[in-house]
Design an enzyme around this catalytic site. Structure first.
Site, PDB file in Angstrom:
ATOM      1  N   ASP A   1      76.111  57.925 -51.443  1.00 34.16           N
ATOM      2  CA  ASP A   1      75.398  56.728 -51.899  1.00 34.16           C
ATOM      3  C   ASP A   1      76.079  56.137 -53.127  1.00 34.16           C
ATOM      4  OD1 ASP A   1      72.576  55.219 -51.798  1.00 34.16           O
ATOM      5  OD2 ASP A   1      73.136  55.556 -53.897  1.00 34.16           O
TER       6      ASP A   1
ATOM      7  N   LYS B   1      75.601  48.917 -52.015  1.00 38.34           N
ATOM      8  CA  LYS B   1      74.490  47.989 -52.315  1.00 38.34           C
ATOM      9  C   LYS B   1      74.992  46.670 -52.884  1.00 38.34           C
ATOM     10  CE  LYS B   1      71.978  52.163 -53.715  1.00 38.34           C
ATOM     11  NZ  LYS B   1      72.933  52.959 -54.507  1.00 38.34           N
TER      12      LYS B   1
ATOM     13  N   HIS C   1      70.058  45.710 -53.725  1.00 39.74           N
ATOM     14  CA  HIS C   1      69.837  46.696 -54.788  1.00 39.74           C
ATOM     15  C   HIS C   1      68.486  46.514 -55.502  1.00 39.74           C
ATOM     16  CE1 HIS C   1      72.501  49.472 -57.439  1.00 39.74           C
ATOM     17  NE2 HIS C   1      71.250  49.858 -57.502  1.00 39.74           N
TER      18      HIS C   1
ATOM     19  N   TYR D   1      78.074  50.313 -59.577  1.00 33.75           N
ATOM     20  CA  TYR D   1      78.493  51.614 -60.126  1.00 33.75           C
ATOM     21  C   TYR D   1      79.983  51.604 -60.516  1.00 33.75           C
ATOM     22  CZ  TYR D   1      74.138  53.320 -57.917  1.00 33.75           C
ATOM     23  OH  TYR D   1      72.848  53.502 -57.506  1.00 33.75           O
TER      24      TYR D   1
HETATM   25  N1  NAP Z   1      68.816  52.097 -55.994  1.00 34.83           N
HETATM   26  C1  NAP Z   1      68.755  52.254 -57.298  1.00 34.83           C
HETATM   27  O1  NAP Z   1      68.335  51.354 -58.040  1.00 34.83           O
HETATM   28  C2  NAP Z   1      69.191  53.554 -57.891  1.00 34.83           C
HETATM   29  C3  NAP Z   1      68.899  53.839 -59.238  1.00 34.83           C
HETATM   30  C4  NAP Z   1      69.286  55.085 -59.742  1.00 34.83           C
HETATM   31  C5  NAP Z   1      69.955  55.989 -58.928  1.00 34.83           C
HETATM   32  N2  NAP Z   1      70.254  55.665 -57.619  1.00 34.83           N
HETATM   33  C6  NAP Z   1      70.973  56.604 -56.732  1.00 34.83           C
HETATM   34  O2  NAP Z   1      70.307  57.868 -56.763  1.00 34.83           O
HETATM   35  C7  NAP Z   1      71.266  58.870 -57.137  1.00 34.83           C
HETATM   36  C8  NAP Z   1      70.595  60.031 -57.844  1.00 34.83           C
HETATM   37  O3  NAP Z   1      69.875  59.606 -58.975  1.00 34.83           O
HETATM   38  P1  NAP Z   1      70.341  59.888 -60.481  1.00 34.83           P
HETATM   39  O4  NAP Z   1      71.804  60.018 -60.512  1.00 34.83           O
HETATM   40  O5  NAP Z   1      69.722  58.847 -61.336  1.00 34.83           O
HETATM   41  O6  NAP Z   1      69.622  61.240 -60.902  1.00 34.83           O
HETATM   42  P2  NAP Z   1      69.262  62.673 -60.241  1.00 34.83           P
HETATM   43  O7  NAP Z   1      70.047  62.906 -59.014  1.00 34.83           O
HETATM   44  O8  NAP Z   1      67.787  62.740 -60.199  1.00 34.83           O
HETATM   45  O9  NAP Z   1      69.742  63.650 -61.396  1.00 34.83           O
HETATM   46  C9  NAP Z   1      71.086  63.741 -61.786  1.00 34.83           C
HETATM   47  C10 NAP Z   1      71.161  64.572 -63.081  1.00 34.83           C
HETATM   48  O10 NAP Z   1      70.783  65.916 -62.796  1.00 34.83           O
HETATM   49  C11 NAP Z   1      71.885  66.805 -63.094  1.00 34.83           C
HETATM   50  N3  NAP Z   1      71.925  67.806 -62.004  1.00 34.83           N
HETATM   51  C12 NAP Z   1      72.219  67.597 -60.698  1.00 34.83           C
HETATM   52  N4  NAP Z   1      72.113  68.734 -59.983  1.00 34.83           N
HETATM   53  C13 NAP Z   1      71.748  69.689 -60.857  1.00 34.83           C
HETATM   54  C14 NAP Z   1      71.488  71.079 -60.729  1.00 34.83           C
HETATM   55  N5  NAP Z   1      71.600  71.700 -59.557  1.00 34.83           N
HETATM   56  N6  NAP Z   1      71.137  71.775 -61.850  1.00 34.83           N
HETATM   57  C15 NAP Z   1      71.028  71.167 -63.056  1.00 34.83           C
HETATM   58  N7  NAP Z   1      71.259  69.843 -63.236  1.00 34.83           N
HETATM   59  C16 NAP Z   1      71.615  69.105 -62.153  1.00 34.83           C
HETATM   60  C17 NAP Z   1      73.112  65.939 -63.132  1.00 34.83           C
HETATM   61  O11 NAP Z   1      74.064  66.445 -64.051  1.00 34.83           O
HETATM   62  P3  NAP Z   1      75.642  66.659 -63.711  1.00 34.83           P
HETATM   63  O12 NAP Z   1      76.147  65.432 -62.996  1.00 34.83           O
HETATM   64  O13 NAP Z   1      76.220  66.833 -65.066  1.00 34.83           O
HETATM   65  O14 NAP Z   1      75.708  67.891 -62.865  1.00 34.83           O
HETATM   66  C18 NAP Z   1      72.546  64.605 -63.649  1.00 34.83           C
HETATM   67  O15 NAP Z   1      72.416  64.642 -65.059  1.00 34.83           O
HETATM   68  C19 NAP Z   1      72.233  58.086 -58.029  1.00 34.83           C
HETATM   69  O16 NAP Z   1      73.404  58.790 -58.295  1.00 34.83           O
HETATM   70  C20 NAP Z   1      72.403  56.839 -57.192  1.00 34.83           C
HETATM   71  O17 NAP Z   1      73.264  57.071 -56.102  1.00 34.83           O
HETATM   72  C21 NAP Z   1      69.873  54.459 -57.118  1.00 34.83           C
END
Ligand code: NAP
Length: 271
Positions: free
Chosen positions: A44, A74, A107, A49
């Site tokens: 994704d 997106k 998005h 990004y």
């Molecule tokens: N459509 C939208 O508007 C929108 C908005 C936000 C996000 N997104 C999508 O959703 C995806 C995921 O959301 P997100 O990146 O905001 O947050 P998330 O996946 O909820 O959390 C990511 C965080 O958790 C840490 N992490 C991941 N796996 C871990 C584990 N096993 N143990 C400990 N820490 C862990 C990562 O650190 P490290 O990387 O340092 O491991 C990072 O700091 C995004 O990357 C994006 O593709 C979409």
């Protein structure tokens, strides 16, 4: 558990993938490669990004066959509108180095524009260069507004969703409409991994809090895209198909909801 979910148009979408928000180009290449090596089929990304080129390199270097991969990108807010959406899509494809994406999403619901963007996306879908189309950050009323002019119903709504923001009403509406729910920030951006309910449940299953949360999404019929730039965590986050949360554990996690948004409310954003 099935590893894919059938979207309304019959396309199979992997239920667990890698997100790459806030990941630099070079890190994106490595993360995507590690993810694919460890069994992921869904990636994704988004134009905003600024890492689609890095993602494309990771895909190319992984050697995976294109048909075995599901790539989402997106349409960014500044590019919304009919012609600009067409142009933005072409630019995304070029950066990714692909001739189609599996899912293209609006998005954010930019008022006054998203109906025109959707018309372009319907044409992109008809051309076969996006195998499915959908939206992100759409509340029920945004989808209803979209449907006043749309010919095709969105196949996916990607929304902020984690144990402290469970969005029950919206999920119920989407299920009724046959629109697949995909969670963004599924781990609460890592901020809820110390929660004792989650760590205690994890202990029982010899799993981490992150794995428990991912499993909760999967058992709730939610597509989930945790982000990590660390190979061990990328691996850990995919190692969730060998245990099952009980009904009681699912309920305990449901009860962590406090309607806590980490990102903007789609009714009130200024970007
Ligand atoms: N459509 C939208 O508007 C929108 C908005 C936000 C996000 N997104 C999508 O959703 C995806 C995921 O959301 P997100 O990146 O905001 O947050 P998330 O996946 O909820 O959390 C990511 C965080 O958790 C840490 N992490 C991941 N796996 C871990 C584990 N096993 N143990 C400990 N820490 C862990 C990562 O650190 P490290 O990387 O340092 O491991 C990072 O700091 C995004 O990357 C994006 O593709 C979409």
């Amino acid at each position: 558990m099935d590893k894919t979910k059938r979207l309304a148009n019959g396309i199979e979408m992997p239920r667990l993938g890698l997100g790459v928000w806030r990941v630099e180009e070079t890190d994106a290449t490595n993360s995507v490669k590690w993810a694919i090596e460890n069994g992921y089929h869904l990636i994704d990304t988004a134009a905003i990004y600024k890492n689609e080129t890095g993602v494309g390199k990771g895909i190319a270097q992984s050697g995976i066959k294109r048909e075995n991969l599901f790539v989402t990108t997106k349409l960014w807010n500044a590019d919304q509108g009919y012609e600009t959406a067409h142009q933005a899509f072409n630019d995304s494809l070029e950066r990714l180095g692909l001739d189609y994406v599996d899912l293209y999403l609006i998005h954010w619901p930019v008022e006054g524009k998203f109906n025109d963007s959707w018309r372009a996306m319907e044409e992109i879908y008809a051309s076969g260069r996006a195998k499915a189309i959908g939206v992100s950050n759409f509340h029920q009323h945004h989808i209803e507004e979209l449907m006043t002019t749309a010919k095709i119903k969105p196949m996916v709504d990607q929304i902020e969703l984690h144990p402290t923001l469970t969005q029950e009403n919206l999920r119920e509406y989407l299920a009724k409409e046959g629109i697949a729910v995909e969670a963004w920030s599924p781990l609460g951006q890592g901020k809820i991994l110390q929660n004792p309910t989650l760590t205690e449940i994890g202990k029982k299953h010899k799993k981490s809090a992150a794995q428990v949360i991912i499993r909760w999404h999967l058992q709730s019929d939610i597509i989930v895209i945790p982000k990590s730039v660390h190979e061990e965590r990328i691996k850990e986050n995919f190692d969730v198909f060998d245990f099952e949360l009980s009904e009681d554990e699912m309920k305990q996690i449901d009860h962590l909801n406090i309607n806590e948004r980490l990102g903007a409310d789609p009714d009130n954003f200024n970007f």
